[in-house]
Design a protein around this motif. Structure first.
Motif, PDB file in Angstrom:
ATOM      1  N   GLY A  40       0.813  -1.207   0.000  1.00  0.00           N
ATOM      2  CA  GLY A  40       0.000   0.000   0.000  1.00  0.00           C
ATOM      3  C   GLY A  40       0.847   1.257   0.000  1.00  0.00           C
ATOM      4  O   GLY A  40       2.066   1.217  -0.232  1.00  0.00           O
ATOM      5  N   PRO A  41       0.210   2.379   0.283  1.00  0.00           N
ATOM      6  CA  PRO A  41       0.922   3.658   0.228  1.00  0.00           C
ATOM      7  C   PRO A  41       1.988   3.788   1.312  1.00  0.00           C
ATOM      8  O   PRO A  41       1.888   3.179   2.372  1.00  0.00           O
ATOM      9  N   GLU A  42       2.976   4.575   1.001  1.00  0.00           N
ATOM     10  CA  GLU A  42       4.068   4.880   1.918  1.00  0.00           C
ATOM     11  C   GLU A  42       4.168   6.393   2.054  1.00  0.00           C
ATOM     12  O   GLU A  42       4.051   7.107   1.066  1.00  0.00           O
ATOM     13  N   LEU A  43       4.365   6.841   3.263  1.00  0.00           N
ATOM     14  CA  LEU A  43       4.590   8.264   3.500  1.00  0.00           C
ATOM     15  C   LEU A  43       6.064   8.475   3.780  1.00  0.00           C
ATOM     16  O   LEU A  43       6.643   7.792   4.626  1.00  0.00           O
ATOM     17  N   VAL A  44       6.679   9.406   3.083  1.00  0.00           N
ATOM     18  CA  VAL A  44       8.065   9.752   3.353  1.00  0.00           C
ATOM     19  C   VAL A  44       8.057  11.103   4.056  1.00  0.00           C
ATOM     20  O   VAL A  44       7.574  12.096   3.509  1.00  0.00           O
ATOM     21  N   LEU A  45       8.572  11.099   5.287  1.00  0.00           N
ATOM     22  CA  LEU A  45       8.512  12.271   6.145  1.00  0.00           C
ATOM     23  C   LEU A  45       9.910  12.842   6.377  1.00  0.00           C
ATOM     24  O   LEU A  45      10.870  12.086   6.537  1.00  0.00           O
ATOM     25  N   THR A  46       9.990  14.155   6.442  1.00  0.00           N
ATOM     26  CA  THR A  46      11.254  14.799   6.801  1.00  0.00           C
ATOM     27  C   THR A  46      11.540  14.473   8.270  1.00  0.00           C
ATOM     28  O   THR A  46      10.635  14.090   9.016  1.00  0.00           O
ATOM     29  N   PRO A  47      12.785  14.636   8.717  1.00  0.00           N
ATOM     30  CA  PRO A  47      13.096  14.345  10.121  1.00  0.00           C
ATOM     31  C   PRO A  47      12.220  15.126  11.109  1.00  0.00           C
ATOM     32  O   PRO A  47      11.748  14.560  12.101  1.00  0.00           O
ATOM     33  N   ALA A  48      11.966  16.392  10.849  1.00  0.00           N
ATOM     34  CA  ALA A  48      11.142  17.189  11.773  1.00  0.00           C
ATOM     35  C   ALA A  48       9.702  16.691  11.807  1.00  0.00           C
ATOM     36  O   ALA A  48       9.089  16.609  12.881  1.00  0.00           O
ATOM     37  N   VAL A  49       9.154  16.343  10.661  1.00  0.00           N
ATOM     38  CA  VAL A  49       7.784  15.850  10.601  1.00  0.00           C
ATOM     39  C   VAL A  49       7.689  14.468  11.251  1.00  0.00           C
ATOM     40  O   VAL A  49       6.737  14.169  11.968  1.00  0.00           O
ATOM     41  N   PHE A  50       8.699  13.615  11.043  1.00  0.00           N
ATOM     42  CA  PHE A  50       8.683  12.296  11.671  1.00  0.00           C
ATOM     43  C   PHE A  50       8.736  12.430  13.193  1.00  0.00           C
ATOM     44  O   PHE A  50       8.018  11.731  13.907  1.00  0.00           O
ATOM     45  N   THR A  51       9.562  13.330  13.695  1.00  0.00           N
ATOM     46  CA  THR A  51       9.636  13.563  15.143  1.00  0.00           C
ATOM     47  C   THR A  51       8.284  14.021  15.685  1.00  0.00           C
ATOM     48  O   THR A  51       7.823  13.537  16.716  1.00  0.00           O
ATOM     49  N   ALA A  52       7.622  14.929  14.990  1.00  0.00           N
ATOM     50  CA  ALA A  52       6.298  15.386  15.415  1.00  0.00           C
ATOM     51  C   ALA A  52       5.285  14.252  15.368  1.00  0.00           C
ATOM     52  O   ALA A  52       4.432  14.123  16.256  1.00  0.00           O
ATOM     53  N   PHE A  53       5.364  13.395  14.345  1.00  0.00           N
ATOM     54  CA  PHE A  53       4.480  12.240  14.216  1.00  0.00           C
ATOM     55  C   PHE A  53       4.661  11.290  15.399  1.00  0.00           C
ATOM     56  O   PHE A  53       3.692  10.860  16.025  1.00  0.00           O
ATOM     57  N   VAL A  54       5.900  10.969  15.727  1.00  0.00           N
ATOM     58  CA  VAL A  54       6.171  10.066  16.854  1.00  0.00           C
ATOM     59  C   VAL A  54       5.659  10.664  18.158  1.00  0.00           C
ATOM     60  O   VAL A  54       5.037   9.970  18.971  1.00  0.00           O
ATOM     61  N   ARG A  55       5.863  11.942  18.361  1.00  0.00           N
ATOM     62  CA  ARG A  55       5.357  12.602  19.582  1.00  0.00           C
ATOM     63  C   ARG A  55       3.833  12.533  19.652  1.00  0.00           C
ATOM     64  O   ARG A  55       3.260  12.293  20.713  1.00  0.00           O
ATOM     65  N   ALA A  56       3.175  12.749  18.530  1.00  0.00           N
ATOM     66  CA  ALA A  56       1.710  12.689  18.497  1.00  0.00           C
ATOM     67  C   ALA A  56       1.210  11.280  18.806  1.00  0.00           C
ATOM     68  O   ALA A  56       0.240  11.101  19.545  1.00  0.00           O
ATOM     69  N   VAL A  57       1.883  10.278  18.262  1.00  0.00           N
ATOM     70  CA  VAL A  57       1.502   8.887  18.542  1.00  0.00           C
ATOM     71  C   VAL A  57       1.689   8.581  20.016  1.00  0.00           C
ATOM     72  O   VAL A  57       0.797   8.036  20.676  1.00  0.00           O
ATOM     73  N   LYS A  58       2.839   8.930  20.567  1.00  0.00           N
ATOM     74  CA  LYS A  58       3.133   8.639  21.983  1.00  0.00           C
ATOM     75  C   LYS A  58       2.161   9.351  22.920  1.00  0.00           C
ATOM     76  O   LYS A  58       1.832   8.825  23.976  1.00  0.00           O
ATOM     77  N   SER A  59       1.713  10.526  22.536  1.00  0.00           N
ATOM     78  CA  SER A  59       0.814  11.283  23.408  1.00  0.00           C
ATOM     79  C   SER A  59      -0.634  10.792  23.315  1.00  0.00           C
ATOM     80  O   SER A  59      -1.482  11.183  24.114  1.00  0.00           O
ATOM     81  N   GLY A  60      -0.940   9.961  22.309  1.00  0.00           N
ATOM     82  CA  GLY A  60      -2.303   9.466  22.124  1.00  0.00           C
ATOM     83  C   GLY A  60      -3.177  10.356  21.273  1.00  0.00           C
ATOM     84  O   GLY A  60      -4.357  10.063  21.074  1.00  0.00           O
ATOM     85  N   ARG A  61      -2.637  11.432  20.732  1.00  0.00           N
ATOM     86  CA  ARG A  61      -3.442  12.354  19.925  1.00  0.00           C
ATOM     87  C   ARG A  61      -3.983  11.719  18.637  1.00  0.00           C
ATOM     88  O   ARG A  61      -4.952  12.213  18.081  1.00  0.00           O
ATOM     89  N   LEU A  62      -3.370  10.639  18.196  1.00  0.00           N
ATOM     90  CA  LEU A  62      -3.826   9.994  16.960  1.00  0.00           C
ATOM     91  C   LEU A  62      -4.630   8.724  17.234  1.00  0.00           C
ATOM     92  O   LEU A  62      -4.970   8.005  16.301  1.00  0.00           O
ATOM     93  N   ASP A  63      -4.951   8.477  18.480  1.00  0.00           N
ATOM     94  CA  ASP A  63      -5.719   7.280  18.847  1.00  0.00           C
ATOM     95  C   ASP A  63      -7.164   7.455  18.432  1.00  0.00           C
ATOM     96  O   ASP A  63      -7.855   8.348  18.913  1.00  0.00           O
ATOM     97  N   LEU A  64      -7.627   6.616  17.525  1.00  0.00           N
ATOM     98  CA  LEU A  64      -8.992   6.724  17.000  1.00  0.00           C
ATOM     99  C   LEU A  64      -9.972   5.839  17.749  1.00  0.00           C
ATOM    100  O   LEU A  64     -11.153   5.831  17.417  1.00  0.00           O
ATOM    101  N   SER A  65      -9.517   5.102  18.731  1.00  0.00           N
ATOM    102  CA  SER A  65     -10.445   4.201  19.450  1.00  0.00           C
ATOM    103  C   SER A  65     -11.180   4.921  20.552  1.00  0.00           C
ATOM    104  O   SER A  65     -10.938   6.002  20.926  1.00  0.00           O
TER     105      SER A  65
END
Length: 65
Positions: A40-65
């Protein structure tokens, strides 16, 4: 879709069905994809965007449940 990246899953991926794989061997970025859909699709993220993505995941901001 790209080829030749070295994809890896989190060590916690066996505990969940919602997993991503990352490939960090890309010049200038990190690729992310759904581990259940390796063709399937792949997202290629810059280092700054990847860091922000990881922080958002760890904080639960992207939890859809």
């Amino acid at each position: 879709m790209t080829t030749g990246y070295k994809w890896r899953k989190s060590s916690r991926s066996s505990q969940s069905t919602a997993c991503v794989e990352v490939a960090g061997d890309i010049p200038g970025g990190t690729a992310v994809r759904d581990s259940k859909d390796p063709n399937g699709p792949e997202l290629v993220l810059t280092p700054a965007v990847f860091t922000a993505f990881v922080r958002a995941v760890k904080s639960g901001r992207l939890d859809l449940s």
